[in-house]
Design an enzyme around this catalytic site. Structure first.
Site, PDB file in Angstrom:
ATOM      1  CB  CYS A 166       0.795   5.919  11.011  1.00 41.28           C
ATOM      2  SG  CYS A 166       2.248   6.571  10.270  1.00 41.28           S
ATOM      3  CB  CYS A 193       6.053  -2.949  16.365  1.00 43.72           C
ATOM      4  SG  CYS A 193       7.768  -2.646  15.864  1.00 43.72           S
ATOM      5  CB  CYS A 222       2.821  -2.130  13.892  1.00 43.46           C
ATOM      6  SG  CYS A 222       2.984  -1.943  12.115  1.00 43.46           S
ATOM      7  CD  GLU A 236      -2.962  -1.180   2.256  1.00 44.08           C
ATOM      8  OE1 GLU A 236      -4.111  -1.545   2.034  1.00 44.08           O
ATOM      9  OE2 GLU A 236      -2.542  -0.925   3.386  1.00 44.08           O
ATOM     10  CB  CYS A 251       7.311  -5.661   8.879  1.00 43.72           C
ATOM     11  SG  CYS A 251       8.650  -4.774   9.704  1.00 43.72           S
ATOM     12  CB  CYS A 277       2.820   7.342   3.439  1.00 46.07           C
ATOM     13  SG  CYS A 277       3.305   6.081   4.612  1.00 46.07           S
TER      14      CYS A 277
HETATM   15  N1  SAH Z   1       9.051   0.269  10.028  1.00 49.30           N
HETATM   16  C1  SAH Z   1       9.247   1.661  10.149  1.00 49.30           C
HETATM   17  C2  SAH Z   1       8.355   2.493   9.252  1.00 49.30           C
HETATM   18  C3  SAH Z   1       6.920   2.091   9.093  1.00 49.30           C
HETATM   19  S1  SAH Z   1       5.833   2.344  10.442  1.00 49.30           S
HETATM   20  C4  SAH Z   1       9.085   2.071  11.584  1.00 49.30           C
HETATM   21  O1  SAH Z   1       8.637   1.264  12.384  1.00 49.30           O
HETATM   22  O2  SAH Z   1       9.452   3.204  11.910  1.00 49.30           O
HETATM   23  C5  SAH Z   1       5.536   4.101  10.455  1.00 49.30           C
HETATM   24  C6  SAH Z   1       5.159   4.644  11.838  1.00 49.30           C
HETATM   25  O3  SAH Z   1       3.831   4.243  12.229  1.00 49.30           O
HETATM   26  C7  SAH Z   1       6.081   4.147  12.930  1.00 49.30           C
HETATM   27  O4  SAH Z   1       6.409   5.166  13.836  1.00 49.30           O
HETATM   28  C8  SAH Z   1       5.199   3.125  13.613  1.00 49.30           C
HETATM   29  O5  SAH Z   1       5.655   2.854  14.895  1.00 49.30           O
HETATM   30  C9  SAH Z   1       3.858   3.784  13.567  1.00 49.30           C
HETATM   31  N2  SAH Z   1       2.733   2.898  13.798  1.00 49.30           N
HETATM   32  C10 SAH Z   1       2.654   1.580  13.535  1.00 49.30           C
HETATM   33  N3  SAH Z   1       1.441   1.101  13.886  1.00 49.30           N
HETATM   34  C11 SAH Z   1       0.729   2.147  14.351  1.00 49.30           C
HETATM   35  C12 SAH Z   1      -0.609   2.301  14.831  1.00 49.30           C
HETATM   36  N4  SAH Z   1      -1.444   1.271  14.851  1.00 49.30           N
HETATM   37  N5  SAH Z   1      -0.999   3.519  15.237  1.00 49.30           N
HETATM   38  C13 SAH Z   1      -0.160   4.574  15.158  1.00 49.30           C
HETATM   39  N6  SAH Z   1       1.090   4.495  14.705  1.00 49.30           N
HETATM   40  C14 SAH Z   1       1.544   3.288  14.299  1.00 49.30           C
HETATM   41 FE1  SF4 Z   2       7.583  -3.210  11.071  1.00 44.02          FE
HETATM   42 FE2  SF4 Z   2       5.354  -2.035  11.950  1.00 44.02          FE
HETATM   43 FE3  SF4 Z   2       7.414  -2.301  13.601  1.00 44.02          FE
HETATM   44 FE4  SF4 Z   2       7.563  -0.538  11.572  1.00 44.02          FE
HETATM   45  S1  SF4 Z   2       6.154  -0.458  13.321  1.00 44.02           S
HETATM   46  S2  SF4 Z   2       9.123  -2.033  12.210  1.00 44.02           S
HETATM   47  S3  SF4 Z   2       6.365  -1.662  10.010  1.00 44.02           S
HETATM   48  S4  SF4 Z   2       6.232  -3.982  12.688  1.00 44.02           S
END
Ligand code: SAH
Ligand code: SF4
Length: 391
Positions: free
Chosen positions: A367, A138, A141, A114, A134, A127
């Site tokens: 995000c 996390c 996420c 996406e 991934c 974006c």
């Molecule tokens: N993998 C990279 C970039 C992609 S995530 C990273 O982790 O930085 C982009 C941003 O969205 C990151 O700061 C991530 O922590 C945040 N993010 C992920 N899931 C989210 C959610 N459900 N609500 C708000 N922010 C989120």
């Molecule tokens: Fe991967 Fe989501 Fe963690 Fe970014 S926030 S490193 S996309 S699992």
């Protein structure tokens, strides 16, 4: 236990099987030069041909060699035979009530990623994704619930920008007065995937995107977000030089270990040491600390105070992200009063602390909500919750 933190390199080969055509999109200038030479371009002309083809594709948005009118007909035929200008295919495009556009794109192998376009007053941000899924997990996420399928190629990363500009109709019209307002003025590597676990492809793609005879986005208009792949941070400064955002999200190793499991490999202290060096190495002003606000997990006044203490001395902006909930997520978004109180403490300590307005919520474009349709549901909700609980 979460999945191991590894770097799986699954990039598909750039060269196609015999008879296949090479995709020009995503090749750096040097790679394009080599490819044109190999295809039989006379050595004396090759550099000029690179410049011409480059401008057609990245400045004018041309998708067909036949339209490259300053090239001889036979040369255009040669290019058509040996090369293609290949872009990801749009599977669906959703437009939110607030103008946000979410593209579901299909890439080689039938995988889907996406990209999200977010229009703002006088600017617009795209974006982009760097991986299908991934490797990291996390716990807040949505992408993290999807296993890594593969790294994107540079062409697939650049292709997301080309697709968006095609869709927005943002290419210059020959002869028309130059329009300086840009619909896609900024780019963030904040879509699916961890960009620093696909370093070379991201770097090459950004070289193409930053080239000022083409797409021409300056390095200060590109922000790469990492969860904290410490050894690659200095390299990002030296080899890309874009702005850096870091998914910080917690102020103790104990909490960060559960939220951002890569913290078990490189903890807060190691991460901060790398971040302190970044502005000098990249000659950029400040680092964005992303901090997702999770109710009762990381959002106390004590957290806010610890945060400003930890980052002391680093030129920084703290971007507070209200948690974007997704079905089955093991967390809740902090209340607005809590987010505001947290922001106040950070602000009083002298840091900008904008609260990110959720965009495109009605189309799950915010995000951390990105996840491809084909890979959805690989892990059950119970599994996600169990992993979050186990830390
Ligand atoms: N993998 C990279 C970039 C992609 S995530 C990273 O982790 O930085 C982009 C941003 O969205 C990151 O700061 C991530 O922590 C945040 N993010 C992920 N899931 C989210 C959610 N459900 N609500 C708000 N922010 C989120
Ligand atoms: Fe991967 Fe989501 Fe963690 Fe970014 S926030 S490193 S996309 S699992």
């Amino acid at each position: 236990m979460s999945a191991p933190i590894t770097q799986d390199v699954l990039t598909i080969p750039r060269k196609l099987p015999e008879g296949g055509r090479i995709n020009i999109v995503g090749l750096t200038r040097n790679q394009l030069l080599d490819a044109l030479l190999e295809a039989g371009t006379p050595a004396k002309q090759a550099k000029m041909r690179v410049g011409q083809v480059w401008q057609w594709i990245y400045h004018w948005g041309v998708r067909d060699f036949a339209q490259m009118t300053n090239l001889a007909k036979e040369y255009r035929a040669l290019l058509t035979e040996k090369f293609e200008i290949g872009l990801p295919e749009i599977v669906t495009r959703q437009v939110s009530a607030d103008g946000t556009r979410k593209y579901l794109l299909r890439i080689a192998g039938g995988h889907e990623v996406e990209a999200v376009y977010i229009p703002e007053e006088g600017r617009g941000t795209l974006c982009v994704s760097s991986q299908v899924g991934c490797t990291l997990t996390c716990s807040f996420c949505h992408t993290g619930t999807q296993k890594l399928v593969r790294n994107l190629t540079p062409g697939e990363i650049v292709g997301q920008l080309l697709v968006a500009r095609d869709d927005l109709g943002e290419w210059p019209i020959p002869g028309a007065p130059k329009d300086e307002t840009r619909l896609v003025s900024n780019m963030v590597l904040m879509g699916m995937g961890e960009p620093l676990y696909n370093f070379e492809s991201v770097r090459d793609a950004m070289q193409v995107v930053m080239d000022n005879e083409g797409l021409s986005l300056s390095r200060r208009r590109i922000t790469l977000s990492t969860s904290g792949v410490v050894p690659e941070i200095a390299r990002t400064a030296e080899e890309i030089g874009c702005l850096l955002a870091v998914s910080f999200h917690a102020t103790t190793d104990e909490v960060r270990n559960t939220l951002v499991p890569i913290n078990r490999r490189w903890n807060i202290e190691a991460l901060l040491a790398a971040l302190r060096e970044y502005p000098r190495l990249s000659n950029s002003e400040r680092i964005t600390f992303e901090y997702v606000m999770l109710d009762g997990v990381n959002d106390s006044d004590a957290d806010a105070r610890r945060l400003v203490k930890l980052i002391r001395g680093i030129p920084a902006k703290i971007n507070l992200i209200p948690f974007n909930e997704w079905p089955g997520a093991p967390y809740k978004r902090s209340s607005w009063e809590r987010i505001q109180a947290f922001a106040d403490i950070v602000h009083k300590a002298g840091y900008a602390s904008p609260i990110r307005t959720p965009r495109g919520e009605d189309i799950m474009a915010a995000c951390g909500q990105l996840k491809s349709a084909t890979e959805r549901g690989r892990k059950s909700k119970a599994q996600v919750a169990a992993e979050a609980a186990a830390g």
